[in-house]
Design a protein around this motif. Structure first.
Motif, short mmCIF file in Angstrom:
data_model
loop_
_atom_site.label_atom_id
_atom_site.label_comp_id
_atom_site.label_asym_id
_atom_site.label_seq_id
_atom_site.Cartn_x
_atom_site.Cartn_y
_atom_site.Cartn_z
N ASP A 231 0.60 -1.18 0.17
CA ASP A 231 0.02 0.20 -0.08
C ASP A 231 1.02 1.33 -0.04
OD1 ASP A 231 -2.58 -1.38 -0.10
OD2 ASP A 231 -2.34 -1.74 2.04
N THR A 232 1.92 1.46 -0.74
CA THR A 232 2.67 2.19 -0.88
C THR A 232 2.17 3.50 -1.68
OG1 THR A 232 4.01 1.68 -2.55
CG2 THR A 232 4.66 1.08 -0.42
N HIS A 233 1.10 3.20 -2.55
CA HIS A 233 0.54 4.21 -3.44
C HIS A 233 -0.87 4.33 -3.08
CE1 HIS A 233 4.33 3.67 -5.40
NE2 HIS A 233 3.99 4.67 -6.24
N TYR B 237 -3.40 6.81 -0.87
CA TYR B 237 -3.18 8.11 -0.34
C TYR B 237 -4.57 8.55 0.25
CZ TYR B 237 0.90 8.34 -3.39
OH TYR B 237 2.16 8.05 -3.91
N HIS C 137 2.68 5.51 2.53
CA HIS C 137 3.62 6.53 1.49
C HIS C 137 4.40 7.25 2.18
CE1 HIS C 137 0.93 10.11 2.03
NE2 HIS C 137 0.02 9.19 2.26
N GLN C 138 3.97 7.78 3.40
CA GLN C 138 4.80 8.92 3.94
C GLN C 138 5.89 8.46 4.51
OE1 GLN C 138 2.57 10.90 7.10
NE2 GLN C 138 4.27 11.92 8.01
N TRP D 284 7.15 5.47 3.56
CA TRP D 284 8.19 4.98 2.39
C TRP D 284 9.13 6.20 1.90
CZ3 TRP D 284 10.04 0.78 0.40
CH2 TRP D 284 10.50 0.85 -0.90
N SER E 91 3.79 0.61 -8.67
CA SER E 91 2.70 1.31 -8.17
C SER E 91 1.33 0.84 -8.33
CB SER E 91 3.01 2.75 -9.11
OG SER E 91 2.80 2.34 -10.44
N GLY F 194 0.38 -0.58 -4.69
CA GLY F 194 1.72 -0.33 -4.40
C GLY F 194 2.40 -1.30 -3.41
N GLY G 296 6.28 -1.56 -2.08
CA GLY G 296 7.68 -1.03 -1.66
C GLY G 296 8.74 -2.18 -1.57
#
Length: 204
Positions: free
Chosen positions: A83-85, A87, A94-95, A97, A110, A114, A116
């Motif tokens: 879940d890196t993408h 928002y 994402h923060q 990461w 992505s 997401g 990473g």
């Protein structure tokens, strides 16, 4: 090696996972139903080569998981973040990461919310390090390749699901038709008996 599932999943989820997992990976992998914090004492420091963090998705929770498990990582350690993408809402992966990739080599896929890939060990396999640290143009081609592979797998599973649903629906329709045929035959037989009963009554 162990695969950890959150203990808040129902027993039926763990049972379904074990049914798939154990025949394929049971020789070297064990499933435990527990929280990340409960599982951590089961691992020695420096013993984990690959860690996948996918628990609570707030910034504080993900940072806690990373920092508390970091001592467990080996010299070859790689950490995956899901879940890196994402928002929306309180998702903060994402923060974190963005912060971690200033300290460690990392690349993120992505698609699929997401994923990473972070190299935290100093002795990661050279081939993996070369992939993660490749120039942006090269990484873009790698990213596209993996995305195409993932979409292909997803499409195949979707097709299999739809095919199975079609088979199930066809079987259900066949059953309905059999029931309707049987009901129609019963009505015909009832009507015949009524006609015979009326005829017998008229004869008297």
């Amino acid at each position: 090696q162990m695969c950890i599932r959150d203990r808040y999943y129902g027993e039926e989820i763990l049972a379904a996972l074990k049914a798939h997992h154990d025949p394929l990976y049971g020789a070297f992998s064990t499933l435990h139903q527990c929280t990340f914090d409960e599982a951590r004492p089961s691992f020695e420091d420096g013993s984990i080569d690959l860690l996948h963090i996918d628990g609570l998705h707030t910034y504080e929770a993900v940072k806690h998981d990373f920092e508390t498990w970091l001592p467990k990582m080996s010299e070859r350690g790689v950490v995956l973040f899901h879940d890196t993408h994402v928002y929306r809402d309180d998702f903060g992966v994402h923060q974190l990461w963005a912060e971690l990739t200033e300290r460690y080599p990392g690349r993120a896929f992505s698609f699929g919310w997401g994923l990473g890939v972070l190299l935290v060990g100093p002795d990661v396999a050279p081939s993996l390090r070369a992939l993660i640290t490749s120039p942006d143009e090269t990484w873009a081609r790698i990213h596209s390749l993996f995305q195409a592979l993932g979409e292909g797998i997803e499409s195949r599973h979707t097709a299999e699901f739809l095919e199975q649903r079609t088979v199930t629906q066809r079987e259900q329709m066949e059953h309905i038709h059999r029931v309707l045929d049987a009901t129609q035959q019963a009505l015909y037989e009832t009507e015949r008996l009524l006609v015979e009963a009326r005829a017998a009554q008229a004869a008297h």
